[in-house]
Design an enzyme around this catalytic site. Structure first.
Site, PDB file in Angstrom:
ATOM      1  N   HIS A  44      -2.679   1.341   6.969  1.00  0.00           N
ATOM      2  CA  HIS A  44      -3.007   1.249   5.547  1.00  0.00           C
ATOM      3  C   HIS A  44      -3.144   2.649   4.964  1.00  0.00           C
ATOM      4  CE1 HIS A  44      -4.304  -0.919   1.966  1.00  0.00           C
ATOM      5  NE2 HIS A  44      -5.294  -0.057   1.823  1.00  0.00           N
ATOM      6  N   CYS A  64       0.812  -1.226   0.000  1.00  0.00           N
ATOM      7  CA  CYS A  64       0.000   0.000   0.000  1.00  0.00           C
ATOM      8  C   CYS A  64       0.842   1.272   0.000  1.00  0.00           C
ATOM      9  CB  CYS A  64      -0.987  -0.020   1.163  1.00  0.00           C
ATOM     10  SG  CYS A  64      -0.245   0.096   2.812  1.00  0.00           S
ATOM     11  N   HIS A  66      -5.770   1.860  -4.335  1.00  0.00           N
ATOM     12  CA  HIS A  66      -4.876   1.319  -3.307  1.00  0.00           C
ATOM     13  C   HIS A  66      -4.479  -0.110  -3.642  1.00  0.00           C
ATOM     14  CE1 HIS A  66      -7.957  -0.989  -0.620  1.00  0.00           C
ATOM     15  NE2 HIS A  66      -8.447  -0.871  -1.836  1.00  0.00           N
TER      16      HIS A  66
END
Length: 361
Positions: free
Chosen positions: A323, A275, A335
């Site tokens: 994240h 990510c 993402h």
């Protein structure tokens, strides 16, 4: 049209289609259709429903992949520190070599001065000119002695300073080696935990039958859509009207071009990403380097209100900032979700938002 342009166009169309759906508040999503049970033979007892509670399986998978992502952030942070410390050690080694060469040169100068004194019979210049009967030689000698004393003092001071610098460099290098060793151990521990979590998750998923996997995927999708719908129903998107900066546009363009590439922990391109690898590379491509990990992006970059976010901003998720995604407009993000998934478009509200940061504030 070239292959590259066709690929970028396809990715752009995918984003446009996705955000059109994701930006629609109040959208209803159907519950999964129950799978009817069947009998193997006439008269036999019906096949019992799956013994596994898929919701519990999904919750456990979420925990495993979340823990893996936290460990991935720790791994990436240790990797960055290892690179920095390695570079620091190389720089210090260069300074130590240069200092040793400098010290050797100064020692040679001191040796030459001692040899000159020996050639004059061992008497220091002060004694020689004081014993002279020539007044002019006495005057000249006084200046020579003064200059000689200054040169000697300067030489001694330089040698002392150089020796001190060498000692400081050596101590710094030793400290950096200790930090390097600690971060290598931290990397190894994080790597071990990542593999353990992912292996356990993959093992759990492998125990599911195909229909259960399909139902599980549907549960995940519905949970994300439900969360996105609730976020949109707050009316927040009506307030989000920011337009991308030029660098933000470039970052979004890079992220869009990565759609479909696999998630791999610790990866930062060009063929796979995690990510924060995706977001950090996108902004590096836009000419604005950002920290490598989602947690450091949250700590170091400027925080902005959700209502003020604009395409290119980074949305940080979960209480531990484990994240990160890139906001691309109209309530959507791009993402790299987790192992087993690819870089994709999702709703900005599909996960618990911690906050938003702006790399080019």
């Amino acid at each position: 049209m070239g292959t590259g342009k066709r690929g970028l166009l396809t990715a752009a169309v995918t984003v446009v289609c996705a955000v059109t759906v994701l930006a629609a508040p109040g959208t209803a999503f159907a519950a999964p259709t129950p799978t009817p049970s069947t009998s193997a033979t006439p008269g036999a007892s019906p096949t019992p429903p799956p013994s596994k509670d898929l919701q519990k399986v999904r919750d456990k998978l979420d925990r495993l992949y979340h823990d893996a992502e936290v460990a991935t952030d720790a791994y990436n942070a240790a990797e960055e520190r290892t690179k920095e410390q390695s570079a620091r050690i190389v720089a210090l080694a260069k300074k130590i070599v240069e200092g040793q060469q400098r010290l050797e040169k100064l020692k040679n100068q001191a040796g030459a001065a001692a040899a000159a004194q020996y050639r004059t019979g061992g008497l220091p210049p002060t004694a020689q000119f004081l014993l002279s009967d020539d007044p002019q030689q006495f005057i000249d000698g006084a200046g020579t002695v003064l200059n000689g004393q200054r040169a000697t003092n300067k030489l001694i001071a330089e040698m002392t300073r150089t020796q001190k610098d060498l000692q400081d460099y050596a101590e710094d290098a030793s400290a950096q080696w200790q930090k390097l060793d600690a971060n290598r151990k931290a990397k190894a521990a994080a790597k071990k935990k990542i593999k353990q979590q992912i292996t356990e998750a993959e093992k759990l998923e492998s125990q599911l039958e195909q229909k259960e996997k399909e139902r599980l995927a549907k549960l995940e999708q519905e949970a994300a859509y439900k969360s996105q719908t609730e976020w949109l129903d707050t009316g927040i998107l009506k307030e989000v009207k920011g337009k991308a900066s030029e660098q933000g546009r470039q970052a979004v363009e890079f992220a869009t071009a990565q759609l479909g590439k696999p998630y791999v922990w610790g990866a930062e391109g060009p063929d796979s990403f995690d990510c924060s690898g995706l977001t950090s590379q996108a902004w590096a491509k836009a000419g604005r380097p950002v920290p490598r990990t989602s947690q450091e992006q949250w700590k170091q970059l400027k925080h902005v209100d959700i209502k003020d976010m604009r395409p290119g901003d980074l949305v940080i998720y979960f209480d531990d900032a484990s994240h990160v995604a890139m906001y691309v407009g109209d309530g959507a993000i791009i993402h790299a979700p987790r192992p087993g998934r690819t870089v994709t478009v999702a709703g900005a509200g599909s996960m618990p938002i911690l906050g938003v940061v702006r790399p080019d504030a």
